[in-house]
Design an enzyme around this catalytic site. Structure first.
Site, short mmCIF file in Angstrom:
data_model
loop_
_atom_site.label_atom_id
_atom_site.label_comp_id
_atom_site.label_asym_id
_atom_site.label_seq_id
_atom_site.Cartn_x
_atom_site.Cartn_y
_atom_site.Cartn_z
N ASP A 98 -8.51 -12.18 -43.31
CA ASP A 98 -9.34 -11.60 -44.37
C ASP A 98 -10.75 -12.20 -44.32
O ASP A 98 -11.74 -11.49 -44.22
CB ASP A 98 -8.69 -11.84 -45.74
CG ASP A 98 -8.23 -13.29 -45.96
OD1 ASP A 98 -8.39 -14.14 -45.05
OD2 ASP A 98 -7.71 -13.58 -47.05
N ASP A 101 -14.19 -18.96 -43.69
CA ASP A 101 -15.10 -19.77 -44.50
C ASP A 101 -15.54 -20.96 -43.65
O ASP A 101 -16.49 -20.86 -42.88
CB ASP A 101 -14.37 -20.17 -45.79
CG ASP A 101 -15.22 -20.92 -46.79
OD1 ASP A 101 -16.43 -21.03 -46.57
OD2 ASP A 101 -14.68 -21.41 -47.80
N THR A 105 -9.03 -22.78 -40.75
CA THR A 105 -7.78 -22.02 -40.72
C THR A 105 -7.68 -21.22 -39.42
O THR A 105 -6.65 -21.27 -38.73
CB THR A 105 -7.70 -21.05 -41.93
OG1 THR A 105 -7.85 -21.81 -43.13
CG2 THR A 105 -6.38 -20.30 -41.95
#
Ligand code: 5GP
Length: 175
Positions: A98, A101, A105
């Site tokens: 999605d 940032d 991850t």
């Protein structure tokens, strides 16, 4: 809670998803075994739309991670909550995220999936916060770059709210 302010409209998202699907369909060979790996929960709507716009064969897997530490920013320590179920060895993996940032991850996921010995691993993200990058991680297929603000909608939440909005909007934490 106030309604989020629209940052990327439904129309902009849908036309960008169509473009990305066209790019991806052109880049892979129809004989490649392409596996889309969606990162739960935030990517579920993006993955649903993107996968249905592809014109090449593909299968779907899901993976789930969580970040150690409190607060909304990831600290760099990422933990695997659910691995892919199917065998991805020798297949072409496209991670569908999605939002990127800090990048921790996605970097973790690339390493994790590479350990399954796939033929290739590429990355696709709907949104990236370009100024927030802490690690260098390549996004092969990117929807939009945004500033450093908390966004919701189109799969993204704030405290589990607003995931099913058709657009991407900004909420202030005080709302
Ligand atoms: P990173 O490891 O790149 O710092 O963080 C990626 C994860 O942080 C995303 O998969 C998402 O879960 C969460 N995240 C970062 N920024 C936002 C945001 O603006 N909105 C939402 N809903 N999640 C975000």
């Amino acid at each position: 809670m106030n309604m989020p302010v629209v940052l990327i409209s439904e129309e902009e998202i849908q036309s960008r998803v169509l473009e990305l699907a066209g790019q991806i369909s052109a880049d892979y060979d129809a004989n490649d075994e392409l596996v889309l790996v969606g990162v739960l929960k935030g990517s579920f709507i993006f993955l649903a739309d993107l996968s249905r716009r592809l014109t090449i064969p593909r299968t779907i897997e899901f993976i789930a991670v969580s970040s150690y530490g409190s607060g909304s920013r990831s600290t760099g320590a990422v933990r695997l909550v659910m691995d892919v179920r199917g065998n991805i060895e020798g297949k072409h993996v496209l991670i569908v995220e999605d939002i990127v940032d800090t990048g921790h991850t996605l970097k973790y996921l690339i390493g994790m999936l590479e350990s399954h010995r796939p033929a290739s691993v590429r990355t696709c993200a709907l949104v990236r916060k370009a100024e927030s990058a802490e690690v260098d991680v390549k996004v092969d297929y990117l929807g939009f770059d945004i500033g450093n603000e908390w966004v919701v909608g189109y799969g993204l939440d704030y405290a589990e709210q607003n995931r099913t909005l058709p657009y991407i909007g900004v909420v202030s934490p005080d709302d």
